[in-house]
Design a protein around this motif. Sequence first.
Motif, PDB file in Angstrom:
ATOM      1  N   GLY A   1       3.074  50.147  76.962  1.00  0.00           N
ATOM      2  CA  GLY A   1       2.880  49.703  78.337  1.00  0.00           C
ATOM      3  C   GLY A   1       4.193  49.509  79.089  1.00  0.00           C
ATOM      4  O   GLY A   1       5.249  49.279  78.488  1.00  0.00           O
ATOM      5  N   ASP A   2       4.114  49.568  80.422  1.00  0.00           N
ATOM      6  CA  ASP A   2       5.312  49.442  81.262  1.00  0.00           C
ATOM      7  C   ASP A   2       6.026  48.110  81.057  1.00  0.00           C
ATOM      8  O   ASP A   2       7.267  48.058  81.031  1.00  0.00           O
ATOM      9  N   ASP A   3       5.270  47.025  80.932  1.00  0.00           N
ATOM     10  CA  ASP A   3       5.899  45.702  80.761  1.00  0.00           C
ATOM     11  C   ASP A   3       6.691  45.634  79.458  1.00  0.00           C
ATOM     12  O   ASP A   3       7.798  45.083  79.416  1.00  0.00           O
ATOM     13  N   LEU A   4       6.119  46.191  78.392  1.00  0.00           N
ATOM     14  CA  LEU A   4       6.811  46.188  77.103  1.00  0.00           C
ATOM     15  C   LEU A   4       8.069  47.047  77.159  1.00  0.00           C
ATOM     16  O   LEU A   4       9.118  46.676  76.617  1.00  0.00           O
ATOM     17  N   VAL A   5       7.992  48.191  77.832  1.00  0.00           N
ATOM     18  CA  VAL A   5       9.168  49.051  77.993  1.00  0.00           C
ATOM     19  C   VAL A   5      10.277  48.304  78.731  1.00  0.00           C
ATOM     20  O   VAL A   5      11.447  48.310  78.302  1.00  0.00           O
ATOM     21  N   SER A   6       9.934  47.634  79.817  1.00  0.00           N
ATOM     22  CA  SER A   6      10.932  46.887  80.588  1.00  0.00           C
ATOM     23  C   SER A   6      11.565  45.785  79.754  1.00  0.00           C
ATOM     24  O   SER A   6      12.792  45.577  79.788  1.00  0.00           O
ATOM     25  N   GLU A   7      10.737  45.071  79.004  1.00  0.00           N
ATOM     26  CA  GLU A   7      11.244  43.976  78.178  1.00  0.00           C
ATOM     27  C   GLU A   7      12.163  44.515  77.071  1.00  0.00           C
ATOM     28  O   GLU A   7      13.202  43.919  76.772  1.00  0.00           O
ATOM     29  N   LEU A   8      11.782  45.640  76.481  1.00  0.00           N
ATOM     30  CA  LEU A   8      12.602  46.224  75.423  1.00  0.00           C
ATOM     31  C   LEU A   8      13.974  46.635  75.944  1.00  0.00           C
ATOM     32  O   LEU A   8      15.003  46.344  75.330  1.00  0.00           O
ATOM     33  N   TYR A   9      14.004  47.302  77.092  1.00  0.00           N
ATOM     34  CA  TYR A   9      15.292  47.700  77.659  1.00  0.00           C
ATOM     35  C   TYR A   9      16.154  46.489  77.996  1.00  0.00           C
ATOM     36  O   TYR A   9      17.379  46.504  77.802  1.00  0.00           O
ATOM     37  N   LYS A  10      15.532  45.426  78.483  1.00  0.00           N
ATOM     38  CA  LYS A  10      16.291  44.207  78.797  1.00  0.00           C
ATOM     39  C   LYS A  10      16.948  43.638  77.543  1.00  0.00           C
ATOM     40  O   LYS A  10      18.134  43.293  77.548  1.00  0.00           O
ATOM     41  N   GLU A  11      16.180  43.587  76.450  1.00  0.00           N
ATOM     42  CA  GLU A  11      16.713  43.048  75.196  1.00  0.00           C
ATOM     43  C   GLU A  11      17.794  43.961  74.610  1.00  0.00           C
ATOM     44  O   GLU A  11      18.825  43.491  74.105  1.00  0.00           O
ATOM     45  N   VAL A  12      17.561  45.250  74.673  1.00  0.00           N
ATOM     46  CA  VAL A  12      18.512  46.221  74.118  1.00  0.00           C
ATOM     47  C   VAL A  12      19.845  46.156  74.872  1.00  0.00           C
ATOM     48  O   VAL A  12      20.928  46.127  74.262  1.00  0.00           O
ATOM     49  N   LYS A  13      19.782  46.139  76.198  1.00  0.00           N
ATOM     50  CA  LYS A  13      21.016  46.056  76.988  1.00  0.00           C
ATOM     51  C   LYS A  13      21.742  44.743  76.717  1.00  0.00           C
ATOM     52  O   LYS A  13      22.980  44.708  76.633  1.00  0.00           O
ATOM     53  N   SER A  14      21.003  43.665  76.556  1.00  0.00           N
ATOM     54  CA  SER A  14      21.622  42.372  76.251  1.00  0.00           C
ATOM     55  C   SER A  14      22.346  42.417  74.913  1.00  0.00           C
ATOM     56  O   SER A  14      23.444  41.852  74.764  1.00  0.00           O
ATOM     57  N   PHE A  15      21.756  43.102  73.943  1.00  0.00           N
ATOM     58  CA  PHE A  15      22.431  43.194  72.641  1.00  0.00           C
ATOM     59  C   PHE A  15      23.725  43.996  72.742  1.00  0.00           C
ATOM     60  O   PHE A  15      24.779  43.556  72.274  1.00  0.00           O
ATOM     61  N   PHE A  16      23.665  45.163  73.358  1.00  0.00           N
ATOM     62  CA  PHE A  16      24.862  46.001  73.413  1.00  0.00           C
ATOM     63  C   PHE A  16      25.949  45.413  74.309  1.00  0.00           C
ATOM     64  O   PHE A  16      27.122  45.782  74.188  1.00  0.00           O
ATOM     65  N   ASP A  17      25.574  44.470  75.183  1.00  0.00           N
ATOM     66  CA  ASP A  17      26.551  43.773  76.010  1.00  0.00           C
ATOM     67  C   ASP A  17      27.285  42.661  75.254  1.00  0.00           C
ATOM     68  O   ASP A  17      28.266  42.107  75.758  1.00  0.00           O
ATOM     69  N   LEU A  18      26.806  42.325  74.060  1.00  0.00           N
ATOM     70  CA  LEU A  18      27.475  41.292  73.269  1.00  0.00           C
ATOM     71  C   LEU A  18      28.884  41.755  72.881  1.00  0.00           C
ATOM     72  O   LEU A  18      29.151  42.955  72.775  1.00  0.00           O
ATOM     73  N   PRO A  19      29.809  40.823  72.631  1.00  0.00           N
ATOM     74  CA  PRO A  19      31.152  41.209  72.183  1.00  0.00           C
ATOM     75  C   PRO A  19      31.086  42.005  70.879  1.00  0.00           C
ATOM     76  O   PRO A  19      30.192  41.773  70.043  1.00  0.00           O
ATOM     77  N   LEU A  20      32.024  42.924  70.709  1.00  0.00           N
ATOM     78  CA  LEU A  20      32.014  43.780  69.526  1.00  0.00           C
ATOM     79  C   LEU A  20      32.055  42.971  68.231  1.00  0.00           C
ATOM     80  O   LEU A  20      31.356  43.297  67.261  1.00  0.00           O
TER      81      LEU A  20
END
Length: 316
Positions: free
Chosen positions: A45-64
């Motif tokens: 579903g669209d809501d799950l896709v949006s939530e997944l991208y939000k979480e994924v971007k938040s993870f990759f934005d973490l310090p190395l």
Amino acid sequence: MTNIPSVDLADFVSGDSTRKQKFVDEIGKAYEEIGFVSLKNHFLGDDLVSELYKEVKSFFDLPLETKRKYEIEGLAGQRGYISFGKEHAKGKKEGDLKEFWHFGQEPAEDANLIEEYPENVHVDELLDFNHTGMEAYRMLEKTGIHVLRALALYIGLEETYFDHWASNGNSILRPIHYPPITEEPEGAVRAGAHGDINLITLLMGASTGGLQVLRKDGEWIDAVPNEDELVINVGDMLERHTNNKLRSTIHRVINPPKEKWSEPRYSIPFFMHPRSEMPLDCLDECVNEENPKHYEDITAGEFLHQRLVEIGLLKK
């Protein structure tokens, strides 16, 4: 053919035998000819896709240094974080311009597996990361099983032939981050030309551009799905099992034009693997005088081990 064919899963699950057969014929023909389709009306579903991208971007934005806490030695990259440039295409020495994460199978208690899967790695800094990732995992797995049912019918097998092997299988969900390009890459691209190892791959994020597929005539074409469609392709295991009837097509992710180097790219493939004991022997339905048996017998687990060595994630 200048783009990959689009098919509608709603036809297959409609309860209408004519629409169901239409889907079977369309996806089977596409997988014989180019090995790729885009799929609408999947279970994500669209809501799950949006939530997944939000979480994924938040993870990759973490310090190395934070992300590297989750790069676990000894797992051959099968769970957790894999840092920039670690993986390369088979036959290439240059590392791909990407970092990624792996979610793996959390099998049912009654799965009766003969193998143990590594546990998923939990991210302390993001409370919803693992839950959201595994929710998406389940919806992609459900979609993939329906696609495999259609392919079983196309090949001439019983519809649920793949259900046991793919349910509780060794599948991987891989959120990928292609960071902005800051200098001219020397021979490296975001993902080098390759075929996938598994049965089928279900890809989110191809609509952001860069994915290209190699046609039979040697021409690269852009794979451009609609925003709400998944790109689904045949992997090497399914090509082998069907004795080359269904095609595992070479594909790549090219670097963007220089004016777009500053833009990151995210994509999220789901690599659908079966249980390791699944025999990948060429199916009798796919062997005849015109198409004799092309491959030696092998299990999915043995084949996976070979390929992980070839792409640099596992040492010999």
